[in-house]
Design a protein around this motif. Structure first.
Motif, mmCIF file in Angstrom:
data_model
loop_
_atom_site.group_PDB
_atom_site.id
_atom_site.type_symbol
_atom_site.label_atom_id
_atom_site.label_comp_id
_atom_site.label_asym_id
_atom_site.label_seq_id
_atom_site.Cartn_x
_atom_site.Cartn_y
_atom_site.Cartn_z
ATOM 1 N N GLY A 157 13.615 -17.630 -16.078
ATOM 2 C CA GLY A 157 14.145 -16.307 -16.362
ATOM 3 C C GLY A 157 13.776 -15.317 -15.278
ATOM 4 N N PRO A 158 14.184 -14.048 -15.453
ATOM 5 C CA PRO A 158 13.948 -13.019 -14.432
ATOM 6 C C PRO A 158 12.531 -12.466 -14.483
ATOM 7 C CG PRO A 158 15.117 -12.075 -16.280
ATOM 8 C CD PRO A 158 14.988 -13.555 -16.571
ATOM 9 N N PHE A 159 12.056 -12.016 -13.317
ATOM 10 C CA PHE A 159 10.817 -11.253 -13.228
ATOM 11 C C PHE A 159 11.147 -9.789 -13.501
ATOM 12 C CE2 PHE A 159 7.761 -13.708 -10.224
ATOM 13 C CZ PHE A 159 7.901 -14.860 -10.969
ATOM 14 N N SER A 160 10.168 -9.031 -13.940
ATOM 15 C CA SER A 160 10.335 -7.587 -14.082
ATOM 16 C C SER A 160 10.434 -6.955 -12.697
ATOM 17 C CB SER A 160 9.150 -6.981 -14.837
ATOM 18 O OG SER A 160 9.095 -7.475 -16.152
ATOM 19 N N SER A 161 11.170 -5.870 -12.610
ATOM 20 C CA SER A 161 11.316 -5.129 -11.355
ATOM 21 C C SER A 161 10.197 -4.106 -11.234
ATOM 22 C CB SER A 161 12.674 -4.429 -11.332
ATOM 23 O OG SER A 161 12.797 -3.665 -10.159
ATOM 24 N N PHE A 162 9.601 -4.007 -10.037
ATOM 25 C CA PHE A 162 8.550 -3.041 -9.759
ATOM 26 C C PHE A 162 8.865 -2.320 -8.454
ATOM 27 C CE2 PHE A 162 6.285 -6.043 -12.534
ATOM 28 C CZ PHE A 162 5.682 -5.172 -13.420
ATOM 29 N N PRO A 163 9.774 -1.338 -8.467
ATOM 30 C CA PRO A 163 10.110 -0.597 -7.247
ATOM 31 C C PRO A 163 8.875 0.070 -6.635
ATOM 32 C CG PRO A 163 11.701 -0.135 -8.975
ATOM 33 C CD PRO A 163 10.567 -0.889 -9.613
ATOM 34 N N GLY A 164 8.780 0.015 -5.308
ATOM 35 C CA GLY A 164 7.668 0.637 -4.594
ATOM 36 C C GLY A 164 6.391 -0.166 -4.594
ATOM 37 N N ILE A 165 6.446 -1.382 -5.104
ATOM 38 C CA ILE A 165 5.268 -2.245 -5.204
ATOM 39 C C ILE A 165 5.425 -3.434 -4.264
ATOM 40 C CG2 ILE A 165 3.905 -3.722 -6.767
ATOM 41 C CD1 ILE A 165 3.770 -0.736 -7.502
ATOM 42 N N ASP A 166 4.364 -3.789 -3.540
ATOM 43 C CA ASP A 166 4.323 -5.030 -2.763
ATOM 44 C C ASP A 166 3.582 -6.063 -3.586
ATOM 45 O OD1 ASP A 166 5.672 -4.071 -0.505
ATOM 46 O OD2 ASP A 166 3.840 -3.196 0.302
ATOM 47 N N ARG A 167 4.120 -7.295 -3.605
ATOM 48 C CA ARG A 167 3.546 -8.344 -4.446
ATOM 49 C C ARG A 167 3.212 -9.587 -3.639
ATOM 50 N NH1 ARG A 167 6.858 -9.163 -9.957
ATOM 51 N NH2 ARG A 167 4.937 -10.284 -10.401
ATOM 52 N N SER A 168 2.131 -10.243 -4.039
ATOM 53 C CA SER A 168 1.800 -11.581 -3.560
ATOM 54 C C SER A 168 1.621 -12.452 -4.787
ATOM 55 C CB SER A 168 0.506 -11.592 -2.741
ATOM 56 O OG SER A 168 0.680 -10.927 -1.530
ATOM 57 N N LEU A 169 2.157 -13.652 -4.723
ATOM 58 C CA LEU A 169 2.099 -14.590 -5.832
ATOM 59 C C LEU A 169 1.591 -15.917 -5.287
ATOM 60 C CD1 LEU A 169 3.059 -14.520 -8.848
ATOM 61 C CD2 LEU A 169 5.136 -15.635 -8.073
ATOM 62 N N MET A 170 0.583 -16.492 -5.950
ATOM 63 C CA MET A 170 0.064 -17.785 -5.528
ATOM 64 C C MET A 170 -0.017 -18.715 -6.729
ATOM 65 S SD MET A 170 -3.266 -18.925 -3.317
ATOM 66 C CE MET A 170 -2.598 -18.306 -1.796
ATOM 67 N N LEU A 171 0.565 -19.897 -6.586
ATOM 68 C CA LEU A 171 0.529 -20.912 -7.635
ATOM 69 C C LEU A 171 -0.895 -21.471 -7.735
ATOM 70 C CD1 LEU A 171 2.370 -22.659 -9.560
ATOM 71 C CD2 LEU A 171 2.419 -24.318 -7.703
ATOM 72 N N VAL A 172 -1.483 -21.422 -8.944
ATOM 73 C CA VAL A 172 -2.830 -21.969 -9.141
ATOM 74 C C VAL A 172 -2.872 -23.042 -10.229
ATOM 75 C CG1 VAL A 172 -4.015 -19.922 -8.251
ATOM 76 C CG2 VAL A 172 -3.537 -20.083 -10.706
ATOM 77 N N GLY A 173 -1.736 -23.307 -10.890
ATOM 78 C CA GLY A 173 -1.685 -24.345 -11.910
ATOM 79 C C GLY A 173 -0.251 -24.760 -12.174
ATOM 80 N N GLY A 174 -0.039 -26.032 -12.462
ATOM 81 C CA GLY A 174 1.308 -26.560 -12.680
ATOM 82 C C GLY A 174 1.878 -27.148 -11.403
ATOM 83 N N ASP A 175 3.002 -27.861 -11.542
ATOM 84 C CA ASP A 175 3.588 -28.553 -10.395
ATOM 85 C C ASP A 175 4.282 -27.622 -9.418
ATOM 86 O OD1 ASP A 175 2.672 -31.058 -11.122
ATOM 87 O OD2 ASP A 175 4.446 -31.494 -12.326
#
Length: 191
Positions: free
Chosen positions: A50-68
């Motif tokens: 599904g979709p992620f929430s929108s966060f205008p004006g925000i910089d994001r980093s995402l790192m997988l730490v569990g699951g395939d």
């Protein structure tokens, strides 16, 4: 003084779309909501596509730490698969992001408000040394095993998914000891 944040103290909040939940690890200023924070660090579990929430004006980093793996489509065109081989992605919070999962994943998420601060996320390995680069640093044990973090007169024993928040008054040099190699995520926050 460093703040120890054990995983068992984190509380899961379900997403509005029902596709997962988020556990807030730390936020600044303390007690800020999603519209007011300067920075926010969390652990999310994605259980359905599904979709992620929108966060205008925000910089994001995402790192997988569990699951395939989790496949992300950004703005309808750019496809990225987070996996053990490519675990991290940076993207703007206003991007339209759609997640595709085949099984539950756990993701470490850093968000900074672009006009107030910035962040750098990297994966380091314990045992090893950490020379801090920013006034505020968060360490998060992503791997198996225990990590003993020592800096100045302070010492903390961290297990998997525990965090340690260091401020400007804490030591600049830290030793991370572990009986077995363990992945530690280091977030530098610059204001």
């Amino acid at each position: 003084m460093a703040t120890f944040i054990p995983q068992e103290c984190l509380r899961a909040a379900p997403w509005k779309n029902g596709g997962g939940s988020t556990m807030e690890i730390a936020i600044s200023p303390p007690g800020a909501d999603m519209m007011e924070f300067d920075w926010r660090i969390s652990l999310a579990t994605i259980t359905a596509s599904g979709p992620f929430s929108s966060f205008p004006g925000i910089d994001r980093s995402l790192m997988l730490v569990g699951g395939d793996s989790v496949q992300l489509t950004l703005d309808g065109t750019r496809k990225v698969t987070l996996s053990a081989a490519q675990p991290m992605l940076w993207f703007p919070g206003e991007a339209a992001v759609e997640a595709q999962v085949k099984g539950a994943t756990t993701d470490f998420n850093v968000m900074t408000r672009r006009d107030r601060c910035r962040h750098q996320l990297e994966k380091i390995t314990a045992p090893g040394k950490l020379a801090r680069r920013s006034p505020t640093t968060l360490l998060f044990v992503a791997g198996e095993g225990h990590v003993l973090a020592r800096g100045g007169e302070q010492q903390f024993a961290l297990a998997r998914h525990d965090a340690l928040l260091l401020d400007a008054d804490d030591a600049q040099e830290w030793r991370l000891d572990a009986l077995q190699r363990s992945a530690v995520l280091c977030v530098d926050l610059f204001t």
